[in-house]
Design an enzyme around this catalytic site. Structure first.
Site, mmCIF file in Angstrom:
data_model
loop_
_atom_site.group_PDB
_atom_site.id
_atom_site.type_symbol
_atom_site.label_atom_id
_atom_site.label_comp_id
_atom_site.label_asym_id
_atom_site.label_seq_id
_atom_site.Cartn_x
_atom_site.Cartn_y
_atom_site.Cartn_z
ATOM 1 N N HIS A 5 -18.566 11.922 2.929
ATOM 2 C CA HIS A 5 -19.064 10.670 3.504
ATOM 3 C C HIS A 5 -20.576 10.769 3.732
ATOM 4 O O HIS A 5 -21.059 11.799 4.222
ATOM 5 C CB HIS A 5 -18.344 10.405 4.831
ATOM 6 C CG HIS A 5 -18.777 9.125 5.475
ATOM 7 N ND1 HIS A 5 -18.323 7.892 5.057
ATOM 8 C CD2 HIS A 5 -19.664 8.891 6.472
ATOM 9 C CE1 HIS A 5 -18.904 6.950 5.788
ATOM 10 N NE2 HIS A 5 -19.712 7.521 6.643
ATOM 11 N N ARG A 14 0.817 -1.207 0.000
ATOM 12 C CA ARG A 14 0.000 0.000 0.000
ATOM 13 C C ARG A 14 0.863 1.274 0.000
ATOM 14 O O ARG A 14 0.556 2.250 -0.682
ATOM 15 C CB ARG A 14 -0.838 -0.023 1.279
ATOM 16 C CG ARG A 14 -2.243 0.392 1.123
ATOM 17 C CD ARG A 14 -2.993 -0.050 2.366
ATOM 18 N NE ARG A 14 -3.941 -1.061 1.985
ATOM 19 C CZ ARG A 14 -5.198 -0.793 1.616
ATOM 20 N NH1 ARG A 14 -5.636 0.448 1.598
ATOM 21 N NH2 ARG A 14 -6.016 -1.750 1.275
ATOM 22 N N ASP A 48 -7.520 11.825 7.806
ATOM 23 C CA ASP A 48 -6.326 11.310 8.477
ATOM 24 C C ASP A 48 -6.270 9.807 8.213
ATOM 25 O O ASP A 48 -6.984 9.309 7.339
ATOM 26 C CB ASP A 48 -6.315 11.678 9.970
ATOM 27 C CG ASP A 48 -7.498 11.087 10.718
ATOM 28 O OD1 ASP A 48 -8.134 10.141 10.195
ATOM 29 O OD2 ASP A 48 -7.789 11.561 11.826
ATOM 30 N N GLY A 68 -7.364 7.340 9.866
ATOM 31 C CA GLY A 68 -8.468 6.533 10.363
ATOM 32 C C GLY A 68 -9.549 6.325 9.317
ATOM 33 O O GLY A 68 -9.470 6.833 8.200
#
Ligand code: GRF
Length: 178
Positions: free
Chosen positions: A99, A55, A131, A133
């Site tokens: 989102h 990744r 970020d 998360g």
């Protein structure tokens, strides 16, 4: 100059383009993402995980490509992978996501279904800084929408997306002007 990351249909990318915002590059984690067709004459590239060792290597390649296109602000518009610090450190405080819930409630990939399953009276959309998360990071803007009797994931998502298509271009425009 804006770089947009996509994975899917790209209606939010379309809203940014329709608003006349300076989108110069569209990157995707899937070669077959329909959103890429909306890029027209802009630079577009796919960064599939399988083409890289890990990744971090993929994110480094994607960040370098975006920098080469002159990108200073990155917008995640239905981009369905987490970004590593390798990527985020290259664009400090300049990566935003949209989102389909009122974060911090209902993070994750199934936010619309999760809101219906929880029986909430109100859903919504959030634009936030990204970020490492899952859908965390400082919230920049939110707007609410009522959940109606008989709503399905499709009908609720469609009404949330109407909000997204207004909210995201507005916030991105404000960030461009800062
Ligand atoms: C949007 O609902 C967004 O909130 C979520 O993924 C969806 C992407 O839709 N992160 P689209 O590809 O912009 O049409």
């Amino acid at each position: 100059m804006i770089g947009v990351l996509v994975s899917g249909t790209g209606t939010n990318l379309q809203a940014l383009l329709d608003a006349g915002l300076p989108v110069v590059a569209v990157a995707s984690n899937r070669r077959d993402a329909p959103a890429r067709e909306r890029a027209h004459n802009r630079a577009t590239e796919a960064f599939e995980l399988g083409d890289y060792a890990d990744r971090g290597e993929r994110d480094a390649a994607m960040a370098s490509w975006l920098e080469r296109q002159g990108v200073r602000l990155v917008v995640l518009a239905g981009y369905m992978h987490l970004l590593t610090s390798v990527f985020l450190d290259r664009f400090p405080d300049a990566v935003v996501n949209v989102h389909p819930s009122l974060l911090p409630k209902f993070p994750g990939a199934h936010a619309v279904e999760d809101q219906l399953a929880a029986g909430v009276a109100e859903a919504g959309a959030t634009v936030h800084l990204v970020d490492e998360g899952v859908d965390s990071g400082p919230i920049l803007a939110q707007e609410r929408v009522a959940v109606l009797d008989g709503d399905t994931p499709e009908t609720l998502h469609a009404r949330i997306q109407e909000i997204e298509h207004r909210l995201l271009p507005r916030v991105v425009g404000e960030l461009c002007a800062r």
